[in-house]
Design an enzyme around this catalytic site. Sequence first.
Site, PDB file in Angstrom:
ATOM      1  N   HIS A  55       0.879  -1.196  -0.070  1.00  0.00           N
ATOM      2  CA  HIS A  55      -0.006  -0.029   0.222  1.00  0.00           C
ATOM      3  C   HIS A  55       0.886   1.366  -0.111  1.00  0.00           C
ATOM      4  CE1 HIS A  55       0.558  -0.595   4.352  1.00  0.00           C
ATOM      5  NE2 HIS A  55       0.221   0.682   4.479  1.00  0.00           N
ATOM      6  N   HIS A  57       1.388   3.816   1.857  1.00  0.00           N
ATOM      7  CA  HIS A  57       1.957   4.625   2.958  1.00  0.00           C
ATOM      8  C   HIS A  57       3.623   4.928   3.057  1.00  0.00           C
ATOM      9  CE1 HIS A  57      -1.917   4.255   5.718  1.00  0.00           C
ATOM     10  NE2 HIS A  57      -1.947   5.097   5.004  1.00  0.00           N
ATOM     11  N   ASP A  59       6.006   4.639   5.011  1.00  0.00           N
ATOM     12  CA  ASP A  59       6.727   3.716   5.758  1.00  0.00           C
ATOM     13  C   ASP A  59       6.777   2.243   5.005  1.00  0.00           C
ATOM     14  OD1 ASP A  59       4.107   3.458   6.698  1.00  0.00           O
ATOM     15  OD2 ASP A  59       4.717   2.448   8.465  1.00  0.00           O
ATOM     16  N   HIS A  60       6.167   2.162   3.663  1.00  0.00           N
ATOM     17  CA  HIS A  60       6.221   0.986   2.870  1.00  0.00           C
ATOM     18  C   HIS A  60       6.636   1.391   1.345  1.00  0.00           C
ATOM     19  CE1 HIS A  60       3.607  -1.322   5.887  1.00  0.00           C
ATOM     20  NE2 HIS A  60       3.322   0.049   6.267  1.00  0.00           N
ATOM     21  N   HIS A 113      -7.480  -0.785   5.620  1.00  0.00           N
ATOM     22  CA  HIS A 113      -6.288  -0.010   6.109  1.00  0.00           C
ATOM     23  C   HIS A 113      -6.013   1.313   5.146  1.00  0.00           C
ATOM     24  CE1 HIS A 113      -2.524   1.264   8.079  1.00  0.00           C
ATOM     25  NE2 HIS A 113      -1.856   1.122   7.117  1.00  0.00           N
ATOM     26  N   ASP A 132       0.049  -3.939   6.215  1.00  0.00           N
ATOM     27  CA  ASP A 132      -0.792  -3.430   7.659  1.00  0.00           C
ATOM     28  C   ASP A 132      -2.329  -3.601   7.808  1.00  0.00           C
ATOM     29  OD1 ASP A 132       1.517  -2.351   7.957  1.00  0.00           O
ATOM     30  OD2 ASP A 132       0.753  -0.075   7.910  1.00  0.00           O
ATOM     31  N   HIS A 170       4.792  -4.351  11.195  1.00  0.00           N
ATOM     32  CA  HIS A 170       5.055  -3.760  12.193  1.00  0.00           C
ATOM     33  C   HIS A 170       5.338  -4.804  13.454  1.00  0.00           C
ATOM     34  CE1 HIS A 170       4.577   0.390  10.693  1.00  0.00           C
ATOM     35  NE2 HIS A 170       3.569   0.031  10.039  1.00  0.00           N
TER      36      HIS A 170
HETATM   37 ZN   LIG Z   1      -0.024   1.682   6.587  1.00  0.00          ZN
END
Ligand SMILES: [Zn+2]
Length: 240
Positions: A55, A57, A59-60, A113, A132, A170
């Site tokens: 996805h 985001h 941090d991905h 998400h 996530d 995570h």
């Molecule tokens: Zn995320």
Amino acid sequence: MLEVVRIPVLNDNYVWLLHDDASGQTVVVDPAVAEPVLEAAAARGWTIDQIWNTHWHGDHVGGNAAIKAATGCIITGPAAEAGKIGTLDRTVGEGDHVRIGDHVATVMAVPAHTAGHVAYHLAGDHIIFIGDTLFAMGCGRLFEGTAAQMFANMARLAALPDDTIVYCAHEYTLSNGRFALGIEPDNVALAQRVAAVEAARARGEATVPTSIGQERATNIFMRATDVTQLAARRAAKDAA
Ligand SMILES: [Zn+2]
């Protein structure tokens, strides 16, 4: 055989390096950053051929551009989020396939998400990269989707074989487990798992990956009996 390497980055993210010995190919799943990933690959003599994003985001996908600049790898991610991930070479959705050597991953659409979140399921290898959507004893926050969508995701994931290894993005396990115990105080498997996780974290150990079997026994979101119950649990966790 596929080898999976866990690379801890940022506060609590895990980037996954997937290597197929037979073909020599290497895939990175959800690189939050580039440098530790390139170092981890180089340390093993591996060259990164592909990135798979679950996805949009940061941090991905934050490492996408720099890893591509260093390696020329092909970047695959969700078609529904192509507008938010500027670096995709290939877009995928439900039922599409991506490959590492002779190993095939089927793309599952798991929105909730984020609106276009996907997972990569290597059924033949009993592996799923879930981003996530599902965490150890938890699930992702509902930023762009609904509790009904997450409930449907949980049902699909629960139907996978128990020995499917779940690589999530995570280290949220301890917080999730302690919250879950408040919801299901009589769940013996849950209590035992939380105790084991507390000990592992005290030793500084990672508690991911998990498995579908473990989640079916201890994940209060996967175990929710209906959408309303999942929604209430998610809202309570958000406020905790
Ligand atoms: Zn995320």
